[in-house]
Design a protein around this motif. Structure first.
Motif, PDB file in Angstrom:
ATOM      1  N   LYS A  13       0.837  -1.213   0.000  1.00 50.44           N
ATOM      2  CA  LYS A  13       0.000   0.000   0.000  1.00 50.44           C
ATOM      3  C   LYS A  13       0.872   1.263   0.000  1.00 50.44           C
ATOM      4  CE  LYS A  13      -3.476   2.454   2.614  1.00 50.44           C
ATOM      5  NZ  LYS A  13      -4.555   2.416   3.545  1.00 50.44           N
ATOM      6  N   ALA A  14       1.934   1.251   0.798  1.00 46.37           N
ATOM      7  CA  ALA A  14       2.812   2.430   0.884  1.00 46.37           C
ATOM      8  C   ALA A  14       3.451   2.720  -0.474  1.00 46.37           C
ATOM      9  CB  ALA A  14       3.889   2.194   1.942  1.00 46.37           C
ATOM     10  N   VAL A  15       3.893   1.684  -1.159  1.00 47.67           N
ATOM     11  CA  VAL A  15       4.524   1.882  -2.472  1.00 47.67           C
ATOM     12  C   VAL A  15       3.467   2.342  -3.492  1.00 47.67           C
ATOM     13  CG1 VAL A  15       5.833   0.776  -4.326  1.00 47.67           C
ATOM     14  CG2 VAL A  15       6.295   0.161  -1.944  1.00 47.67           C
ATOM     15  N   ALA A  16       2.284   1.741  -3.415  1.00 49.89           N
ATOM     16  CA  ALA A  16       1.195   2.114  -4.333  1.00 49.89           C
ATOM     17  C   ALA A  16       0.871   3.602  -4.193  1.00 49.89           C
ATOM     18  CB  ALA A  16      -0.045   1.270  -4.034  1.00 49.89           C
ATOM     19  N   GLU A  17       0.829   4.080  -2.964  1.00 54.17           N
ATOM     20  CA  GLU A  17       0.494   5.491  -2.743  1.00 54.17           C
ATOM     21  C   GLU A  17       1.591   6.413  -3.280  1.00 54.17           C
ATOM     22  OE1 GLU A  17      -2.562   4.936   1.017  1.00 54.17           O
ATOM     23  OE2 GLU A  17      -0.486   5.504   1.440  1.00 54.17           O
ATOM     24  N   THR A  18       2.841   5.969  -3.163  1.00 54.94           N
ATOM     25  CA  THR A  18       3.943   6.775  -3.713  1.00 54.94           C
ATOM     26  C   THR A  18       3.807   6.877  -5.232  1.00 54.94           C
ATOM     27  OG1 THR A  18       5.397   6.046  -1.934  1.00 54.94           O
ATOM     28  CG2 THR A  18       6.466   6.941  -3.889  1.00 54.94           C
ATOM     29  N   ILE A  19       3.544   5.752  -5.882  1.00 53.88           N
ATOM     30  CA  ILE A  19       3.398   5.765  -7.349  1.00 53.88           C
ATOM     31  C   ILE A  19       2.225   6.649  -7.757  1.00 53.88           C
ATOM     32  CG2 ILE A  19       2.899   4.350  -9.391  1.00 53.88           C
ATOM     33  CD1 ILE A  19       4.286   2.004  -7.916  1.00 53.88           C
ATOM     34  N   ALA A  20       1.101   6.496  -7.078  1.00 53.06           N
ATOM     35  CA  ALA A  20      -0.096   7.273  -7.434  1.00 53.06           C
ATOM     36  C   ALA A  20       0.162   8.770  -7.285  1.00 53.06           C
ATOM     37  CB  ALA A  20      -1.276   6.845  -6.573  1.00 53.06           C
ATOM     38  N   ARG A  21       0.916   9.108  -6.240  1.00 49.16           N
ATOM     39  CA  ARG A  21       1.209  10.535  -6.020  1.00 49.16           C
ATOM     40  C   ARG A  21       2.128  11.069  -7.122  1.00 49.16           C
ATOM     41  NH1 ARG A  21       5.355  12.126  -3.077  1.00 49.16           N
ATOM     42  NH2 ARG A  21       5.411  10.202  -1.865  1.00 49.16           N
ATOM     43  N   LEU A  22       3.182  10.319  -7.425  1.00 50.17           N
ATOM     44  CA  LEU A  22       4.137  10.775  -8.447  1.00 50.17           C
ATOM     45  C   LEU A  22       3.499  10.832  -9.833  1.00 50.17           C
ATOM     46  CD1 LEU A  22       7.368   8.842  -7.349  1.00 50.17           C
ATOM     47  CD2 LEU A  22       6.864  11.273  -7.023  1.00 50.17           C
ATOM     48  N   GLN A  23       2.575   9.918 -10.101  1.00 53.13           N
ATOM     49  CA  GLN A  23       1.967   9.836 -11.433  1.00 53.13           C
ATOM     50  C   GLN A  23       0.616  10.538 -11.524  1.00 53.13           C
ATOM     51  OE1 GLN A  23       4.697   9.145 -12.736  1.00 53.13           O
ATOM     52  NE2 GLN A  23       3.984   7.664 -14.217  1.00 53.13           N
ATOM     53  N   GLU A  24       0.210  11.151 -10.417  1.00 52.11           N
ATOM     54  CA  GLU A  24      -1.123  11.780 -10.360  1.00 52.11           C
ATOM     55  C   GLU A  24      -2.177  10.805 -10.890  1.00 52.11           C
ATOM     56  OE1 GLU A  24      -0.942  15.571 -12.339  1.00 52.11           O
ATOM     57  OE2 GLU A  24       0.887  16.100 -11.273  1.00 52.11           O
ATOM     58  N   ALA A  25      -2.045   9.566 -10.450  1.00 50.81           N
ATOM     59  CA  ALA A  25      -2.925   8.502 -10.938  1.00 50.81           C
ATOM     60  C   ALA A  25      -4.062   8.258  -9.950  1.00 50.81           C
ATOM     61  CB  ALA A  25      -2.118   7.214 -11.100  1.00 50.81           C
ATOM     62  N   ASP A  26      -5.118   7.643 -10.451  1.00 48.08           N
ATOM     63  CA  ASP A  26      -6.166   7.159  -9.560  1.00 48.08           C
ATOM     64  C   ASP A  26      -5.639   5.923  -8.847  1.00 48.08           C
ATOM     65  OD1 ASP A  26      -7.792   9.146 -10.427  1.00 48.08           O
ATOM     66  OD2 ASP A  26      -9.038   7.901 -11.723  1.00 48.08           O
ATOM     67  N   ILE A  27      -6.240   5.598  -7.730  1.00 41.17           N
ATOM     68  CA  ILE A  27      -5.754   4.443  -6.964  1.00 41.17           C
ATOM     69  C   ILE A  27      -6.942   3.571  -6.542  1.00 41.17           C
ATOM     70  CG2 ILE A  27      -5.703   5.722  -4.777  1.00 41.17           C
ATOM     71  CD1 ILE A  27      -2.996   4.184  -4.223  1.00 41.17           C
ATOM     72  N   TYR A  28      -6.751   2.265  -6.616  1.00 46.37           N
ATOM     73  CA  TYR A  28      -7.835   1.325  -6.276  1.00 46.37           C
ATOM     74  C   TYR A  28      -7.246   0.159  -5.484  1.00 46.37           C
ATOM     75  CZ  TYR A  28     -11.318  -2.373  -6.855  1.00 46.37           C
ATOM     76  OH  TYR A  28     -12.211  -3.380  -6.628  1.00 46.37           O
ATOM     77  N   GLU A  29      -7.803  -0.091  -4.307  1.00 44.87           N
ATOM     78  CA  GLU A  29      -7.323  -1.208  -3.485  1.00 44.87           C
ATOM     79  C   GLU A  29      -8.177  -2.447  -3.741  1.00 44.87           C
ATOM     80  OE1 GLU A  29      -7.392  -0.525   0.742  1.00 44.87           O
ATOM     81  OE2 GLU A  29      -6.439  -2.470   1.172  1.00 44.87           O
ATOM     82  N   ILE A  30      -7.520  -3.552  -4.008  1.00 46.47           N
ATOM     83  CA  ILE A  30      -8.227  -4.834  -4.113  1.00 46.47           C
ATOM     84  C   ILE A  30      -8.511  -5.287  -2.686  1.00 46.47           C
ATOM     85  CG2 ILE A  30      -8.011  -7.259  -4.781  1.00 46.47           C
ATOM     86  CD1 ILE A  30      -6.147  -6.367  -7.058  1.00 46.47           C
ATOM     87  N   VAL A  31      -9.788  -5.290  -2.330  1.00 45.37           N
ATOM     88  CA  VAL A  31     -10.183  -5.661  -0.960  1.00 45.37           C
ATOM     89  C   VAL A  31     -10.851  -7.031  -1.000  1.00 45.37           C
ATOM     90  CG1 VAL A  31     -11.642  -5.015   1.009  1.00 45.37           C
ATOM     91  CG2 VAL A  31     -10.525  -3.228  -0.353  1.00 45.37           C
ATOM     92  N   PRO A  32     -10.322  -7.980  -0.241  1.00 42.30           N
ATOM     93  CA  PRO A  32     -10.954  -9.305  -0.222  1.00 42.30           C
ATOM     94  C   PRO A  32     -12.309  -9.260   0.474  1.00 42.30           C
ATOM     95  CG  PRO A  32      -8.830  -9.304   0.924  1.00 42.30           C
ATOM     96  CD  PRO A  32      -9.164  -7.891   0.647  1.00 42.30           C
ATOM     97  N   GLU A  33     -13.274  -9.975  -0.086  1.00 40.32           N
ATOM     98  CA  GLU A  33     -14.588 -10.009   0.564  1.00 40.32           C
ATOM     99  C   GLU A  33     -14.441 -10.560   1.980  1.00 40.32           C
ATOM    100  OE1 GLU A  33     -18.225 -10.619  -1.969  1.00 40.32           O
ATOM    101  OE2 GLU A  33     -18.228 -12.475  -0.772  1.00 40.32           O
ATOM    102  N   GLN A  34     -13.566 -11.561   2.109  1.00 38.64           N
ATOM    103  CA  GLN A  34     -13.263 -12.095   3.448  1.00 38.64           C
ATOM    104  C   GLN A  34     -11.851 -11.625   3.820  1.00 38.64           C
ATOM    105  OE1 GLN A  34     -13.164 -16.393   3.595  1.00 38.64           O
ATOM    106  NE2 GLN A  34     -12.493 -16.408   5.726  1.00 38.64           N
ATOM    107  N   PRO A  35     -11.747 -10.646   4.741  1.00 41.05           N
ATOM    108  CA  PRO A  35     -10.423 -10.096   5.057  1.00 41.05           C
ATOM    109  C   PRO A  35      -9.481 -11.151   5.631  1.00 41.05           C
ATOM    110  CG  PRO A  35     -12.207  -8.839   6.101  1.00 41.05           C
ATOM    111  CD  PRO A  35     -12.820 -10.073   5.559  1.00 41.05           C
ATOM    112  N   TYR A  36      -8.187 -10.969   5.416  1.00 44.53           N
ATOM    113  CA  TYR A  36      -7.186 -11.895   5.964  1.00 44.53           C
ATOM    114  C   TYR A  36      -6.882 -11.497   7.405  1.00 44.53           C
ATOM    115  CZ  TYR A  36      -6.392 -13.621   1.254  1.00 44.53           C
ATOM    116  OH  TYR A  36      -6.560 -14.195   0.014  1.00 44.53           O
ATOM    117  N   THR A  37      -6.984 -12.460   8.295  1.00 46.62           N
ATOM    118  CA  THR A  37      -6.619 -12.215   9.694  1.00 46.62           C
ATOM    119  C   THR A  37      -5.122 -12.474   9.837  1.00 46.62           C
ATOM    120  OG1 THR A  37      -6.961 -14.511  10.336  1.00 46.62           O
ATOM    121  CG2 THR A  37      -8.890 -13.035  10.451  1.00 46.62           C
TER     122      THR A  37
END
Ligand code: FMN
Length: 247
Positions: free
Chosen positions: A99-123
């Motif tokens: 997530k931290a790396v994804a946010e850096t890329i999105a900021r540098l590229q002024e890109a939209d960002i989308y998190e793949i969220v599992p329907e059943q979260p990982y514990t």
């Protein structure tokens, strides 16, 4: 005397005709010339910039017309932004490193960002790779496993370049990334992979993605060690430069 009266009446008659004639013609000629300016105003503006300037001054004299112009410009701005092609950063992250790396890329590229969220979260227990029977490990051992993603990307057509980020799990992408690539046909798009991990590198995942999305171009991927995700900006910038994706 009769002659004088006749001359006086003749002069009065001429003056009366002149006055009546002017009053009747003026409004109709104004209307005609006004409507022709309205219908052909834009053509005139194109040919005569100075006339365009005059028209603008006339419009500004009427506050309601001025507002119309401003609103129209705003709508056009909105349409342009919406239609413009953008980059999208898609990522899955169970413990925050990717997530931290994804946010850096999105900021540098002024890109939209989308998190793949599992329907059943990982514990935490699901992620314990010291125990071979836990959920994450079991999924990685099952090539058919496709954990369900919660939600979806509304308008994938808007994006030409898609950065896809994930942690390395047992030398591969987590199975939920396979769900993602099964769900979206990325033909014609450019996919840019990036991952985080303990010690393994990209582990051949760009090639795996290329096999899952045969119609897409897959660029050189980036690997960031999980111990350096918070200081990765320079590495990310160098990589973006290298692959020609600088904003
Ligand atoms: C189930 C599981 C398997 C893992 N397998 C590997 C591996 O094969 N190689 C490696 O270097 N790191 C492995 N890791 C460590 C993660 O790749 C690393 O901590 C990563 O940065 C986690 O990313 P995240 O915080 O975005 O989930 C594994 C972690 C888990 C939970």
């Amino acid at each position: 005397m009769k002659k004088i009266v006749t001359i006086f009446m003749a002069v009065a008659l001429v003056l009366c005709f002149a006055a009546c004639g002017t009053g009747a013609d003026k409004p109709s000629s104004e209307t005609a010339s006004d409507s022709s300016e309205q219908t052909t105003g834009q053509d005139h503006e194109n040919q005569h910039p100075e006339r365009a300037e005059e028209n603008r001054e006339e419009q500004q004299a009427d506050p309601s017309e001025e507002q119309d112009v401003v609103l129209e410009e705003t709508v056009h701005d909105g349409e342009d932004t919406e239609n413009a092609s953008k980059a999208l950063v898609v990522y899955f992250s169970a413990t925050g490193n990717t997530k931290a790396v994804a946010e850096t890329i999105a900021r540098l590229q002024e890109a939209d960002i989308y998190e793949i969220v599992p329907e059943q979260p990982y514990t935490e227990e699901d992620l314990d790779y010291n125990d071979g029977s836990t959920r994450a490990t079991a999924e990685q051992n099952d090539p058919e496993a496709r954990p369900v993603i919660s939600g979806s990307i509304e308008d994938m057509d808007r994006y030409d370049v898609i950065y896809v980020g994930y942690p390395i799990w047992w030398g591969d992408m987590p199975r939920i990334l396979y769900t993602f690539f099964d769900t979206y046909d990325l033909t014609g798009k450019t996919i840019v992979p990036f991952c985080t991990s303990g010690g393994s590198g990209l582990s051949g995942t760009p090639g795996t993605i290329g096999g899952l999305e045969e119609g897409a171009e897959v660029l050189e991927g980036l690997h960031i060690s999980d111990s350096s995700v918070d200081s990765a900006e320079d590495t990310v910038s160098e990589w973006l430069n290298r692959i020609g994706q600088v904003k």
